[in-house]
Design a protein around this motif. Structure first.
Motif, short mmCIF file in Angstrom:
data_model
loop_
_atom_site.label_atom_id
_atom_site.label_comp_id
_atom_site.label_asym_id
_atom_site.label_seq_id
_atom_site.Cartn_x
_atom_site.Cartn_y
_atom_site.Cartn_z
N VAL A 239 -22.22 -35.44 26.34
CA VAL A 239 -20.93 -35.57 27.49
C VAL A 239 -20.62 -34.78 28.01
N PRO A 240 -20.89 -35.40 30.10
CA PRO A 240 -20.12 -33.87 30.13
C PRO A 240 -18.47 -33.72 30.14
N GLU A 241 -18.04 -31.75 30.44
CA GLU A 241 -17.06 -31.35 29.74
C GLU A 241 -15.92 -31.61 30.72
N ILE A 242 -15.34 -32.10 30.46
CA ILE A 242 -13.63 -32.01 32.03
C ILE A 242 -12.06 -31.04 32.02
N ARG A 243 -12.46 -30.34 32.30
CA ARG A 243 -11.99 -29.36 32.14
C ARG A 243 -10.47 -29.76 32.96
N GLU A 244 -9.45 -29.47 32.53
CA GLU A 244 -8.22 -29.77 33.19
C GLU A 244 -7.62 -28.78 33.34
N VAL A 245 -6.73 -28.75 33.80
CA VAL A 245 -5.16 -27.66 33.29
C VAL A 245 -4.36 -28.31 32.58
N LEU A 246 -4.20 -27.82 31.44
CA LEU A 246 -3.60 -27.30 30.27
C LEU A 246 -1.93 -27.19 30.36
N TYR A 247 -1.58 -28.07 29.49
CA TYR A 247 0.20 -28.29 30.00
C TYR A 247 0.86 -26.92 29.65
#
Length: 307
Positions: A239-247
């Motif tokens: 599954v393609p990895e989705i990078r988000e800004v961590l809290y």
């Protein structure tokens, strides 16, 4: 479930397992016999809340709690008016606010909270969004028709497959009987030893079993109502990895308008815990901490001293 019964004739499910309970818009139940007796003219009042009711609105109680039946019926009526979808809103926040409004309306009508004002809100919404409601109703009807067609196609395919399996089993049974009869005929007429004939019969039986297994493994491709073809191969790619800004945690700053409160880890050194009851094992197991309790007490004591 056996305690359910009619509030008028006091008949229960325990005494009469075939008792059929009916529920109306007010959420109160009556057995089928009492409904026929009390609403012989087609209308009447509820014996519990005195709400005017129609005999045609009574339906079989499906849930153990009649309030759930009432909520389900109210939710159906509300969703016929509030039938917008997520793509009808410019943002997810507005769609969530819309869903929250729908749940509030259902709650008010179910629990008889501010019923008149809630109905006025529904009528106003229906007048203002008449075109959207009708368009979504037509779209929903079309989707339901497509789903019903798919379900009907599934049922027909399943029935055809069942008949094919029955025919295959019938043919397999006939083939086994013929093979057995052929063995008996060969044992009766042939000049070969019986062990040779039995070995030949075993080989033919093994070949027949292999053919039967191959036929069982053959899957007829069809499609479920979800749109997924039967026998479809599933991709095993990652599954393609989705990078988000961590809290990032920011410590909470409390303005007490008083002297600075000592940190929790400094209370023991400053002597604040000398007069605080030590936590027992039971207290610690329940989450109690003498340091935390003391720290909260100091916060309350220092708060507002400079105001």
């Amino acid at each position: 479930m056996d305690d359910q019964g009619c509030p008028r004739c006091k008949t229960t499910k325990y005494r009469n397992p075939s008792l059929k309970l009916m529920v109306n818009v007010c959420g109160h139940t009556l057995c089928e016999s009492c409904v026929e007796m009390l609403f012989v003219r087609g209308s009447g009042n509820c014996i519990q809340c005195d709400t005017p009711l129609r005999k045609s609105n009574f339906r079989v109680q499906l849930f153990e709690d009649p309030a759930i039946d009432k909520e389900v019926e109210i939710r159906k009526k509300v969703l016929k008016i509030y039938n917008k979808r997520e793509f009808d809103f410019p943002s997810l926040r507005e769609y969530n606010d819309y869903l929250e409004q729908v749940e509030e309306i259902v709650f008010n009508l179910t629990n008889n909270v501010d019923v008149e004002r809630t109905r006025q809100i529904m009528e106003q919404y229906q007048r203002e969004n008449r075109d959207v409601i009708q368009r979504n109703k037509v779209k929903l009807t079309r989707e339901q028709e497509e789903l019903e067609e798919l379900l009907l196609l599934e049922q027909r395919s399943a029935e055809e497959r069942r008949l094919e399996l029955l025919e295959e089993e019938k043919q397999q049974l006939q083939a086994k009987r013929k093979n057995k009869q052929a063995l008996l005929d060969e044992l009766e007429r042939s000049q070969l030893p019986a062990c040779v004939l039995l070995a030949q019969h075993k080989d033919r039986a093994a070949q027949l079993e292999q053919q039967i297994e191959k036929q069982k493994q053959t899957i007829k491709t069809t499609m479920f109502s979800t749109g997924i073809p039967l026998g479809q191969t599933v991709s095993l790619q990652p599954v393609p990895e989705i990078r988000e800004v961590l809290y990032q945690y920011q410590p909470l700053v409390i303005h007490t308008y008083g002297p600075p409160v000592p940190e929790l880890e400094h209370l023991q050194r400053l002597g604040y815990l000398n007069h605080v009851r030590t936590a027992s094992q039971q207290d610690v197991a329940g989450g109690y901490s003498s340091g935390l309790a003391c720290h909260r007490a100091v916060q309350d004591a220092f708060s507002g001293l400079f105001s």
